[in-house]
Each structure stands twice: as C-alpha cells, then as structure tokens.
Scaffold this active site. Structure first.
Site, mmCIF file in Angstrom:
data_model
loop_
_atom_site.group_PDB
_atom_site.id
_atom_site.type_symbol
_atom_site.label_atom_id
_atom_site.label_comp_id
_atom_site.label_asym_id
_atom_site.label_seq_id
_atom_site.Cartn_x
_atom_site.Cartn_y
_atom_site.Cartn_z
ATOM 1 C CB SER A 29 -0.936 0.013 1.206
ATOM 2 O OG SER A 29 -0.195 -0.150 2.399
ATOM 3 C CG ASP A 54 -4.101 5.428 6.551
ATOM 4 O OD1 ASP A 54 -2.930 5.264 6.984
ATOM 5 O OD2 ASP A 54 -4.530 4.829 5.533
ATOM 6 C CG HIS A 59 -0.877 3.960 4.438
ATOM 7 N ND1 HIS A 59 -2.129 3.482 4.732
ATOM 8 C CD2 HIS A 59 -0.170 2.919 3.939
ATOM 9 C CE1 HIS A 59 -2.194 2.199 4.405
ATOM 10 N NE2 HIS A 59 -1.018 1.832 3.923
#
Ligand SMILES: *[C@@H]1O[C@H](CO)[C@@H](O)[C@H](O)[C@H]1NC(C)=O
Ligand SMILES: *[C@@H]1O[C@H](CO)[C@@H](O)[C@H](O)[C@H]1NC(C)=O
Ligand SMILES: *[C@@H]1O[C@H](CO)[C@@H](O)[C@H](O)[C@H]1NC(C)=O
Ligand SMILES: *[C@@H]1O[C@H](CO)[C@@H](O)[C@H](O)[C@H]1NC(C)=O
Ligand SMILES: *[C@@H]1O[C@H](CO)[C@@H](O)[C@H](O)[C@H]1NC(C)=O
Ligand SMILES: *[C@@H]1O[C@H](CO)[C@@H](O)[C@H](O)[C@H]1NC(C)=O
Length: 350
Positions: A32, A314, A317
């Site tokens: 991610s 978040d 990240h």
C-alpha cells in the site's frame, strides 16, 4: 524541517519541466505504500479510491493510500519522468515502455499475507504480471527487450504485511505459533531471495530494495497492541529489525554473485531515525478519521485541515510531507546510512 521540505518541493516542480528522464523506465513492486490503483477493481477491503484519500493529489482519490503523492510517485519525478508510473491494472500499449507499477495494498512476500482483507496481489502475482509486461515490451520493440529492460530502475518494497497482516494477527494466521521472530525473518528472506532472483531473471539490473520501517510506531498498531509505556510497539519493531538485518546482507550477496547487476538497500529505519526525520510533526494522531478495524480512513469524513504538520495520514500510511522527505533521501542520500551501496540517483547514473 518545514523549510527543508519546502526546498525539496521546489526542486521537484523544477524537475517536472526538465525534459527527458535519466533512464527509460521505472518498474515498481510493493504494497500500500506504493499502490496507485491496482486494488481499485479487486474484491478487497484494502482500498483507498475514495475521499479523503487524494485530497492533495491532482487526480483526487486514485487508490493511493495517502493525501498526495506516494514515495514512488516522487521518486519517478526525481528521475525525470513527466508522468506517474501507471498501475498494471490500467497500463496499456506504449505506456508500458516507461514502466509499470504492480504494487497492491495489503500484499506480502508470502501469498497468504493480507488475504483476510480479500483479493490482493502478492509479490508472486506481481512478478507474474511483470512477465506479461516483458512480453508486451518485446512485442512493441520487436525483440531485444532485455537490452531495454536492463537500463530500467526497479524498486521493491515488501514485507510490512507479512508482519502486520500475518505474523501479528495470531487470531487469523498461525505463523507466530510456527516460528520465532528469528525463524520467521529467515523464512521470509529465503522466499524474498528467490523472488528477487526471478526479477533478475526477467532482466532487472538496477534494483533498489526498500527495508521495513518502524511498523510498531504506526497509530493502528499502537491502538491494537498498546505499548507498555514505550513510544511504540517494541515487539513489532524488533521483529522488523531482524528482517532488515538479513535484507541488507542479501542485497550485498546479489551484488557479489551477479556482476552485471547493481542492487541497493534503502535503509528506512535509518532515514526515519536520523537527520531531520519527522521532528516537529504530530505523530500521535492521524490526519483522517480512521476505521478502527482496518486502519484506513473512514470514507468521506473531513480530514485535518493542515496535512503538512502530521506524520500519519491514516492508521498506517504517512502523509505526502513525510513521503517527500523520505523519497528525497532515498534518491539523494543525506547520510551514508540512508542507502547502500548506492542511492537511487547513483543507481540511475551507473
Ligand atoms: C509505440 O512505440 C513504438 C516503438 O517506440 C513505435 O514504433 C510506435 O509507433 C508507438 N505506437 C504508438 C501508438 O505511439
Ligand atoms: C539490441 O540492443 C542493443 C543495445 O541497445 C543494440 O546495440 C542492438 O543493436 C540491438 N539489436 C537489435 C537487433 O535491435
Ligand atoms: C507488554 O508486556 C508484557 C509483559 O512483559 C508482554 O507479554 C506483552 O507482549 C507486551 N506487549 C507489547 C505490546 O509489547
Ligand atoms: C550467491 O552464491 C552463493 C555461492 O554459490 C550461493 O550460496 C548463494 O545462494 C548466492 N546468492 C544469491 C543471492 O544468488
Ligand atoms: C500528542 O502529543 C502531544 C505532545 O506530546 C500531547 O500534547 C497530546 O495530548 C498528544 N495527543 C494525543 C491524542 O495523545
Ligand atoms: C500548516 O502548518 C505549517 C507549519 O506550522 C504552516 O507553515 C502553514 O502555514 C500551515 N498551512 C496552513 C494552510 O494553515
């Protein structure tokens, strides 16, 4: 810190108009931290193609897990590309020649890592997708693709989900009862070695391998495990160190065994803990409102108003601000410990 980041940003916008990239192509393998849309049409919970992701990105929410550009977006700009490297999910035709991004949120070195979130593209599948790209490049160039692919930069950043979405989810995955952290680092590195050899076999000769970061300092893991009074979840960081301590020698082994290739290690721990780092930024709260189960942003909730003062967008990240600082040092090392034996700028020039 703030001033330094602004200088980097100015540099970047200068580069954008500077014409030809230093290398013909850039291929990206990862999770991610690098995904730019590969999970959008998969049946998975590991998604970010909704606001408030992308609030500071030109195209809005694209499947990047941050407010703006990812580290690999910024590296592509520093290398002189005038477009971001397209996701494999949508890259077609001649787009492919400048490189492809295979990264997939929640993916790992092990096929099962992240599977509790649904369909994701493990590193093995990413390598399978690269083989498809290799044949597309061969078709476009009419043969002789390896002379072309040898000149490209490849970045590979994997392993976070083998810990966060596997080893440290003992209710779902059995790995922590099968292996000690030392043994687990061993099995991961053995598998990663084979995968990196496969990538070499597909023509990669300039490869930057990105080490694990301070996984135990992410707000999602701190809220999941608590810290026993420490700043971070020490057992997670300690496990990540065991992995990194084997990854750097593995990179050196590739350089001694394959004299026609240049591999390098990007030391995420060193970049995060030395030099300016993230001093002065808020690290004990997230910018967006986070779904406690997933650690990702709750859709359509308004995020913090000033994204430049937060470390985390978040629960997992970093913000674009942090990505800018990291990419700048991976590209052009500030301290010798940032990257060895080459930073990405040198890897491109060799
Ligand atoms: C794609 O690239 C090839 C090789 O550089 C070139 O011959 C061809 O015309 C290009 N096709 C398009 C549609 O741009
Ligand atoms: C293959 O690529 C090499 C290096 O770019 C070049 O010297 C050679 O002429 C190419 N061969 C063919 C058949 O295109
Ligand atoms: C907290 O300490 C206890 C006892 O030493 C240990 O069992 C537990 O794993 C620790 N928790 C974390 C999150 O490190
Ligand atoms: C490098 O060569 C040694 C000796 O042949 C071998 O044991 C090792 O697996 C090789 N490592 C890699 C990364 O190819
Ligand atoms: C974060 O840290 C700051 C400074 O140490 C402190 O004032 C603040 O209360 C903390 N916030 C949270 C949510 O823990
Ligand atoms: C965000 O915070 C930085 C650092 O305190 C400050 O320089 C900047 O003006 C702020 N931006 C906005 C839009 O408030």
């Amino acid at each position: 810190m703030a001033i330094w980041l602004f200088l980097v940003a100015l540099n970047l916008s200068g580069r954008l108009v500077l014409g030809a990239p230093q290398i013909p192509c850039y291929f990206i393998f990862g999770d991610s931290l690098a995904d730019d849309g590969n999970n959008n049409n998969l049946l998975t919970l590991a998604k970010s193609n909704y606001p408030p992701y992308g609030i500071d990105f030109s195209d809005g929410a694209t499947g990047r897990f941050t407010n703006g550009r990812t580290i690999v977006d910024i590296i592509a700009q520093l290398l002189g590309f005038d477009k971001y490297i397209p996701p494999f999910a949508t890259a077609r035709g001649n787009d492919t020649l400048q490189g492809v991004n295979y990264a997939s949120g929640a993916a790992g070195i092990r096929d099962e890592s992240g599977q509790q979130q649904g369909d994701i593209i493990s590193l093995n599948r990413q390598l399978g997708n690269h083989l498809i790209t290799v044949s597309r490049v061969r078709e476009i160039l009419g043969g002789n693709e390896s002379a072309y692919l040898n000149k490209c930069i490849y970045t590979v950043g994997m392993g976070s989900n083998d810990y966060l979405n596997n080893y440290f989810m003992p209710n779902i995955y059995p790995t922590s009862s099968m292996y000690t952290p030392e043994q687990y680092a061993d099995v991961l590195i053995k598998q990663y070695k084979q995968q990196l050899k496969t990538l070499y076999g597909y023509g990669a000769r300039k490869v930057a391998v990105i080490g694990l970061g301070l996984l135990g300092c992410t707000p999602a893991e701190i809220s999941r495990f608590g810290t026993n009074g420490s700043a971070c979840v020490d057992k997670i960081n300690n496990a990540a160190v065991l992995f990194n301590n084997q990854l750097q020698p593995l990179v050196n082994e590739f350089n001694s065994n394959f004299s026609d290739a240049k591999f390098t290690y990007i030391n995420t721990f060193a970049i995060s803990t030395t030099g300016p780092g993230t001093a002065g930024l808020i690290s004990n709260a997230t910018c967006c409102k986070v779904d406690k189960e997933l650690g990702t942003c709750i859709p359509y909730e308004t995020p913090c108003s000033n994204r430049t003062i937060y470390v985390f967008y978040d629960g997992f990240h970093p913000t674009e601000t942090v990505n800018l600082g990291f990419a700048a040092r991976a590209y052009n090392a500030l301290l010798p410990s940032d990257a060895s034996p080459y930073d990405i700028r040198n890897l491109a020039m060799i």
